[in-house]
Design a protein around this motif. Structure first.
Motif, short mmCIF file in Angstrom:
data_model
loop_
_atom_site.label_atom_id
_atom_site.label_comp_id
_atom_site.label_asym_id
_atom_site.label_seq_id
_atom_site.Cartn_x
_atom_site.Cartn_y
_atom_site.Cartn_z
N GLY A 8 0.73 -1.31 -0.12
CA GLY A 8 -0.06 -0.23 0.02
C GLY A 8 0.76 1.29 0.10
N GLY A 9 0.71 2.24 0.86
CA GLY A 9 1.33 3.36 1.00
C GLY A 9 2.75 3.31 2.08
N LYS A 10 2.89 1.93 2.29
CA LYS A 10 4.25 1.87 3.11
C LYS A 10 5.18 0.96 2.72
N LEU A 11 6.27 0.91 3.27
CA LEU A 11 7.37 0.07 2.71
C LEU A 11 7.49 -0.94 3.86
N ALA A 67 8.31 -1.04 9.46
CA ALA A 67 7.60 -0.60 8.51
C ALA A 67 8.06 0.83 8.42
N LEU A 68 7.92 1.47 6.97
CA LEU A 68 8.56 2.85 6.53
C LEU A 68 7.45 3.50 5.78
N ALA A 69 6.89 4.57 6.05
CA ALA A 69 5.84 5.22 5.45
C ALA A 69 6.43 5.67 4.15
N LEU A 70 5.94 5.87 3.04
CA LEU A 70 6.30 6.45 1.85
C LEU A 70 6.12 7.72 2.08
N ALA A 75 4.25 10.30 -3.21
CA ALA A 75 3.08 9.73 -3.36
C ALA A 75 2.72 9.84 -4.80
N GLY A 76 2.10 8.87 -5.43
CA GLY A 76 1.56 8.73 -6.88
C GLY A 76 2.89 8.83 -7.88
N GLN A 77 4.05 8.85 -7.41
CA GLN A 77 5.11 8.85 -8.20
C GLN A 77 6.00 7.40 -8.36
N ASN A 78 6.53 7.36 -9.54
CA ASN A 78 7.18 5.96 -9.62
C ASN A 78 8.73 6.14 -9.04
#
Length: 79
Positions: A8-11, A67-70, A75-78
């Motif tokens: 999702g939005g995290k690594l 866990a690491l938040a993006l 956000a929305g980038q490659n």
């Protein structure tokens, strides 16, 4: 051992026998890269001289999973 997976939005960083690592963030324009050189040979090192847009020092959890938040700027980038 060091393993990275997107969730999702995290690594999720899975590690063993490591206390810390450096995460380097690179924005990639995949469409531009393909349109300028569509069939780059695998392993050609075409990204070898690109500098990261951001670097983060990450303290790794002793349990082996961190866990690491993006970052919002990606956000929305490659990346």
């Amino acid at each position: 051992m060091l393993d990275l997976a997107a969730d999702g939005g995290k690594l999720i960083v899975r590690s063993k026998n490591l206390d810390a690592c450096e995460v380097r963030w690179f924005k990639m324009d995949v469409e531009f890269s393909f349109s300028t050189n569509p069939f780059v040979a695998q392993g050609s090192g075409s990204y070898a001289w690109v500098l990261p847009q951001r670097r983060d020092d990450l303290k790794l959890a002793s349990g082996g999973e961190t866990a690491l938040a993006l970052p919002a700027e990606f956000a929305g980038q490659n990346v």
